[in-house]
Design an enzyme around this catalytic site. Sequence first.
Site, PDB file in Angstrom:
ATOM      1  N   VAL A   8     -28.763  12.761 -82.104  1.00  0.00           N
ATOM      2  CA  VAL A   8     -27.507  13.992 -83.229  1.00  0.00           C
ATOM      3  C   VAL A   8     -26.083  13.383 -83.559  1.00  0.00           C
ATOM      4  O   VAL A   8     -25.706  13.494 -82.525  1.00  0.00           O
ATOM      5  CB  VAL A   8     -28.021  15.588 -82.879  1.00  0.00           C
ATOM      6  N   CYS A   9     -25.892  12.970 -84.685  1.00  0.00           N
ATOM      7  CA  CYS A   9     -24.568  12.878 -84.791  1.00  0.00           C
ATOM      8  C   CYS A   9     -23.938  13.375 -86.393  1.00  0.00           C
ATOM      9  O   CYS A   9     -24.834  14.732 -86.676  1.00  0.00           O
ATOM     10  CB  CYS A   9     -24.207  11.576 -84.815  1.00  0.00           C
ATOM     11  N   GLY A  10     -22.481  13.939 -86.028  1.00  0.00           N
ATOM     12  CA  GLY A  10     -21.444  14.137 -87.578  1.00  0.00           C
ATOM     13  C   GLY A  10     -22.369  14.629 -88.709  1.00  0.00           C
ATOM     14  O   GLY A  10     -22.859  15.144 -89.543  1.00  0.00           O
ATOM     15  N   GLY A  12     -25.423  11.589 -88.925  1.00  0.00           N
ATOM     16  CA  GLY A  12     -26.890  11.142 -89.003  1.00  0.00           C
ATOM     17  C   GLY A  12     -26.694  10.376 -89.730  1.00  0.00           C
ATOM     18  O   GLY A  12     -28.248   9.372 -90.197  1.00  0.00           O
ATOM     19  N   VAL A  41     -25.848  16.627 -87.358  1.00  0.00           N
ATOM     20  CA  VAL A  41     -26.035  17.929 -86.793  1.00  0.00           C
ATOM     21  C   VAL A  41     -26.718  19.109 -87.532  1.00  0.00           C
ATOM     22  O   VAL A  41     -27.341  20.090 -86.696  1.00  0.00           O
ATOM     23  CB  VAL A  41     -24.262  18.491 -85.994  1.00  0.00           C
TER      24      VAL A  41
END
Length: 101
Positions: A8-10, A12, A41
């Site tokens: 998961v990242c800010g 995607g 996220v």
Amino acid sequence: MTVRILAVCGNGQGSSMIMKMKVDQFLTQSNIDHTVNSCAVGEYKSELSGADIIIASTHIAGEITVTGNKYVVGVRNMLSPADFGPKLLEVIKAHFPQDVK
């Protein structure tokens, strides 16, 4: 059974996609039965049913809430196996030992 990882990242798009590839490569070399997906996220809740472990940078990991047999691994350097590898293996060996070949 296969341990299911969600990167998961800010947004995607960038970091989580690269992290997905790095985690996949690391777990393959570590002989762990796994799948890896990625998302932003803001989308992780809709992806939780298909994940056992969520891996994210430490500042995003604090925003992720899980229950039951799901685990969050927060890492400083998402792209460095030297950083995420030991943390991820610790969770896998403790909670998903059947996936270690």
